[in-house]
Scaffold this active site. Structure first.
Site, PDB file in Angstrom:
ATOM      1  N   HIS A  26      -7.627   3.788  20.807  1.00 34.46           N
ATOM      2  CA  HIS A  26      -6.473   4.581  21.041  1.00 34.46           C
ATOM      3  C   HIS A  26      -7.567   5.233  22.735  1.00 34.46           C
ATOM      4  O   HIS A  26      -6.570   5.362  23.475  1.00 34.46           O
ATOM      5  CB  HIS A  26      -6.646   6.162  20.207  1.00 34.46           C
ATOM      6  CG  HIS A  26      -7.128   6.248  18.938  1.00 34.46           C
ATOM      7  ND1 HIS A  26      -6.031   5.289  18.333  1.00 34.46           N
ATOM      8  CD2 HIS A  26      -6.628   7.292  18.045  1.00 34.46           C
ATOM      9  CE1 HIS A  26      -5.593   5.140  17.527  1.00 34.46           C
ATOM     10  NE2 HIS A  26      -6.477   6.198  16.577  1.00 34.46           N
ATOM     11  N   GLU A  85     -10.562  16.797  17.798  1.00 40.25           N
ATOM     12  CA  GLU A  85      -9.901  17.593  17.131  1.00 40.25           C
ATOM     13  C   GLU A  85     -10.691  18.609  16.341  1.00 40.25           C
ATOM     14  O   GLU A  85     -11.405  18.804  16.768  1.00 40.25           O
ATOM     15  CB  GLU A  85      -9.971  16.213  15.513  1.00 40.25           C
ATOM     16  CG  GLU A  85      -9.411  15.260  16.550  1.00 40.25           C
ATOM     17  CD  GLU A  85      -8.962  14.538  15.915  1.00 40.25           C
ATOM     18  OE1 GLU A  85      -8.353  14.124  14.961  1.00 40.25           O
ATOM     19  OE2 GLU A  85     -10.296  13.060  15.437  1.00 40.25           O
ATOM     20  N   LEU A  93      -0.989   6.562   4.331  1.00 42.78           N
ATOM     21  CA  LEU A  93      -0.634   6.166   5.204  1.00 42.78           C
ATOM     22  C   LEU A  93       0.672   6.343   5.025  1.00 42.78           C
ATOM     23  O   LEU A  93       1.854   6.539   6.366  1.00 42.78           O
ATOM     24  CB  LEU A  93      -1.366   4.760   5.661  1.00 42.78           C
ATOM     25  CG  LEU A  93       0.034   4.266   7.107  1.00 42.78           C
ATOM     26  CD1 LEU A  93      -0.712   5.067   7.984  1.00 42.78           C
ATOM     27  CD2 LEU A  93      -0.806   2.653   7.820  1.00 42.78           C
ATOM     28  N   ALA A  94       0.825   5.548   4.302  1.00 43.25           N
ATOM     29  CA  ALA A  94       2.562   5.401   3.670  1.00 43.25           C
ATOM     30  C   ALA A  94       3.292   7.291   3.830  1.00 43.25           C
ATOM     31  O   ALA A  94       4.406   7.530   4.492  1.00 43.25           O
ATOM     32  CB  ALA A  94       3.103   5.081   2.841  1.00 43.25           C
ATOM     33  N   HIS A 112      -1.223   4.375  17.364  1.00 45.63           N
ATOM     34  CA  HIS A 112      -0.706   5.005  16.985  1.00 45.63           C
ATOM     35  C   HIS A 112      -0.153   5.739  18.277  1.00 45.63           C
ATOM     36  O   HIS A 112       0.917   6.724  18.654  1.00 45.63           O
ATOM     37  CB  HIS A 112       0.018   6.040  15.860  1.00 45.63           C
ATOM     38  CG  HIS A 112      -1.425   7.197  15.748  1.00 45.63           C
ATOM     39  ND1 HIS A 112      -2.387   6.420  15.347  1.00 45.63           N
ATOM     40  CD2 HIS A 112      -1.473   8.426  16.198  1.00 45.63           C
ATOM     41  CE1 HIS A 112      -3.488   8.129  16.125  1.00 45.63           C
ATOM     42  NE2 HIS A 112      -2.802   8.775  16.149  1.00 45.63           N
ATOM     43  N   GLY A 141       0.867  -1.362  -0.259  1.00 47.95           N
ATOM     44  CA  GLY A 141       0.088   0.288   0.189  1.00 47.95           C
ATOM     45  C   GLY A 141       0.784   1.299   0.364  1.00 47.95           C
ATOM     46  O   GLY A 141       0.767   2.445   0.356  1.00 47.95           O
ATOM     47  N   SER A 199       1.558   3.344  -2.201  1.00 42.65           N
ATOM     48  CA  SER A 199       1.084   4.744  -2.863  1.00 42.65           C
ATOM     49  C   SER A 199       0.067   5.316  -1.593  1.00 42.65           C
ATOM     50  O   SER A 199       0.041   5.986  -2.248  1.00 42.65           O
ATOM     51  CB  SER A 199       0.829   4.807  -3.817  1.00 42.65           C
ATOM     52  OG  SER A 199      -0.216   3.652  -4.171  1.00 42.65           O
ATOM     53  N   GLY A 200      -0.165   4.609  -1.098  1.00 42.82           N
ATOM     54  CA  GLY A 200      -1.413   5.435  -0.781  1.00 42.82           C
ATOM     55  C   GLY A 200      -0.788   6.550   0.958  1.00 42.82           C
ATOM     56  O   GLY A 200       0.154   6.986   1.149  1.00 42.82           O
TER      57      GLY A 200
HETATM   58  C1  BG6 Z   1      -6.524   7.761  14.030  1.00 40.03           C
HETATM   59  C2  BG6 Z   1      -8.700   7.871  13.453  1.00 40.03           C
HETATM   60  O1  BG6 Z   1      -6.807   6.803  14.030  1.00 40.03           O
HETATM   61  O2  BG6 Z   1      -6.506   8.816  14.797  1.00 40.03           O
HETATM   62  C3  BG6 Z   1      -8.826   9.837  12.755  1.00 40.03           C
HETATM   63  O3  BG6 Z   1      -8.503   7.897  12.093  1.00 40.03           O
HETATM   64  C4  BG6 Z   1      -8.285  10.758  14.061  1.00 40.03           C
HETATM   65  O4  BG6 Z   1      -9.633   9.950  12.715  1.00 40.03           O
HETATM   66  C5  BG6 Z   1      -6.565  10.701  14.498  1.00 40.03           C
HETATM   67  O5  BG6 Z   1      -8.053  12.334  13.518  1.00 40.03           O
HETATM   68  C6  BG6 Z   1      -6.332  11.393  15.571  1.00 40.03           C
HETATM   69  O6  BG6 Z   1      -5.150  10.964  16.167  1.00 40.03           O
HETATM   70  P1  BG6 Z   1      -3.944  12.493  16.329  1.00 40.03           P
HETATM   71  O7  BG6 Z   1      -2.609  11.230  16.868  1.00 40.03           O
HETATM   72  O8  BG6 Z   1      -3.548  13.396  15.654  1.00 40.03           O
HETATM   73  O9  BG6 Z   1      -4.261  12.001  17.839  1.00 40.03           O
END
Ligand code: BG6
Length: 479
Positions: free
Chosen positions: A247, A223, A25-26, A185, A20, A22-23
């Protein structure tokens, strides 16, 4: 400031294969992370980065795409000499994910660099979950016997507990769990990793992080951006699955779990799972869930003009364990809010005879945009014995100098070095899905509950009822 003496470095050669490639996330996360590792001189002399995707690119065009993603991320801070050096390690293979011939080409490219077949292979599945299985099966075919291989999968890990179980089953047909790195992440964020460091370093704090001392826990993740280019994906899942399922439940687990004596991946995963599997959605109380959608959401595209997908959610949870009995946990998250703000607020119990109008002691972990820990105590106003003011001590949770790495870079280095502390286990993911499935079923049974909130809202007043039911309020920062 770190002098660089303790900098973790990758010593052994590796092949990093991005499916993936070329997408988004990369380009947005993975390429800039590789650059950061190189810029901080953490990469070994010998390594190869292989992009694999369906789009057709000559090697030179893919290298340019890589370089442009890095420049876009670091802007004028990009070190062109470093970038040029990394790009010389980059190559590309275009192919369908089910085309075995493309995988033979991949193998040939790897062997060209790894003549003695001793490099470890790190595979990143930056592709839709629908093709995980196909890619895993094909990689398993070209895999050498006893080859050290690691496979990274990033959320979404399914859309419910059934699909996650299926996904894990499929991947496990080709790789064992030790080789699979489930990436969230948030666990790569410095301030979130600091939760554990704080707990290990401060007996006093650790003693306070128990249900007998805590009145309530509040987790907020707002956000200011909307859904943007990810509308297609987001509209299918909504913010409960997108933000809370992994998360925010992970953050909750780090705060409330019992810290294991042995600091290992297995012991962390075991203790986190112990909390996650005990989570209970407060469906028996009045209004344990508030959901909303920002006003301009339905105008973003024709396909969502009648959408009932939630872009804001607040919910009340409990941990079904004796020492967390009846301690409410309030979680809220929303898109297109006034400001980006991610924080954990822990409100401590008061003395039984303390005046009701005094605020509680609080421990506040600010995760974004400022990484900071705050402890709020009450101190009497000088000269009086009846008036109090809040005394806040605070310190930074940010990293400085050489130690700083973006989340994906830090986690990528962990994978290469075989450190799994900040990755998820199958069990944890499934425990979270079990909870979220209950919440989604509750939500689906009340379709009329969706409220509309203005773009850029500072708060959603309808969500106030959640803490108010228990006699609490969402913590509001002064100023
Ligand atoms: C991602 C979600 O996992 O985390 C996004 O899919 C969200 O919708 C993002 O914007 C938020 O990450 P961070 O690191 O900016 O708080």
């Amino acid at each position: 400031m770190n002098t660089g003496m303790n900098l973790r470095k990758i010593e052994k050669p590796f092949a990093f294969i991005i499916f993936g490639a070329s997408g988004d996330l990369a380009q947005l996360k993975i390429f800039p992370s590789i650059y950061s590792l190189a810029e901080q001189k953490r990469l070994p002399k010998e390594y190869i980065i292989i992009g694999f995707a369906r789009s057709h690119f000559e090697e030179s065009a893919f290298r340019e795409l890589f370089a442009q993603s890095v420049r876009k991320h670091f802007k004028e801070g990009t070190n062109e000499a470093v970038l040029e050096e990394i790009v010389s390690h980059v190559t590309y293979i275009s192919g369908q994910y089910g085309d075995s011939v493309a995988y033979e080409r991949l193998k040939t490219v790897i062997i060209k660099h790894d003549h003695h077949k001793q490099w470890q292979k790190v595979i990143y599945l930056a592709i839709p979950p629908t093709v995980f299985d196909t890619v895993a099966a094909n990689v398993a075919v070209i895999r050498e016997k006893n080859e050290e291989i690691k496979i990274i999968i990033e959320k979404p890990l399914g859309v419910d507990s059934t699909s996650a179980r299926h996904l894990f089953h499929q991947i496990s047909l080709h790789f064992n769990e030790a080789e699979i790195y489930l990436l969230d992440h948030y666990l790569g964020k410095e301030a979130i990793q600091s939760i554990l460091s704080l707990r290990y370093a401060n007996r006093m704090l650790n003693h306070m992080l128990t249900g007998s001392e805590i009145a309530n826990i509040q987790i907020t993740a707002f956000e200011n951006i909307g859904v943007g280019k990810r509308l297609g994906y987001f509209d299918e899942v909504g913010i409960i699955r997108d933000m809370i399922q992994s998360h925010l439940l992970q953050v909750l687990a780090l705060v409330t779990m019992s810290i294991p004596v042995k600091e290992s991946a297995l012991s962390f995963q075991r203790e986190k799972n112990n909390v996650l599997a005990s989570l209970h959605f407060a469906d028996k109380i009045r209004n344990p869930l508030c959901i909303g959608q920002y006003a301009s959401y339905r105008q973003e595209a024709e396909q969502v003009k009648n959408s009932t997908t939630e872009t804001f959610a607040a919910m009340t949870l409990f941990i079904d364990q004796v020492h967390w009995y009846n301690v409410p946990i309030f979680i809220r998250t929303g898109k297109k809010m006034a400001k980006k703000r991610t924080e954990v607020v822990i409100e401590f119990k008061k003395l039984p005879f303390q005046k009701a109008d005094l605020p509680p002691n609080r421990l506040i972990l600010n995760i974004q945009p400022h990484e900071q820990i705050e402890i709020q105590l009450l101190n009497k106003v000088g000269g009086t014995h009846t008036a109090y003011r809040t005394l806040t001590t605070s310190d930074s949770l940010a990293c400085f100098g050489d130690d700083c790495l973006p989340e994906h870079a830090r986690l990528l280095m962990d994978v290469i070095q075989g450190r799994k502390m900040f990755f998820l286990s199958f069990q944890e993911v499934l425990a979270c899905w079990d909870l979220i499935d209950e919440v989604i079923a509750y939500k689906n049974a009340k379709p009329s509950a969706l409220i509309t909130y203005p773009d850029g809202a500072a708060e959603i007043s309808e969500a106030n009822e959640l803490p108010e039911t228990f006699g609490f309020n969402w913590y509001a920062h002064a100023g």
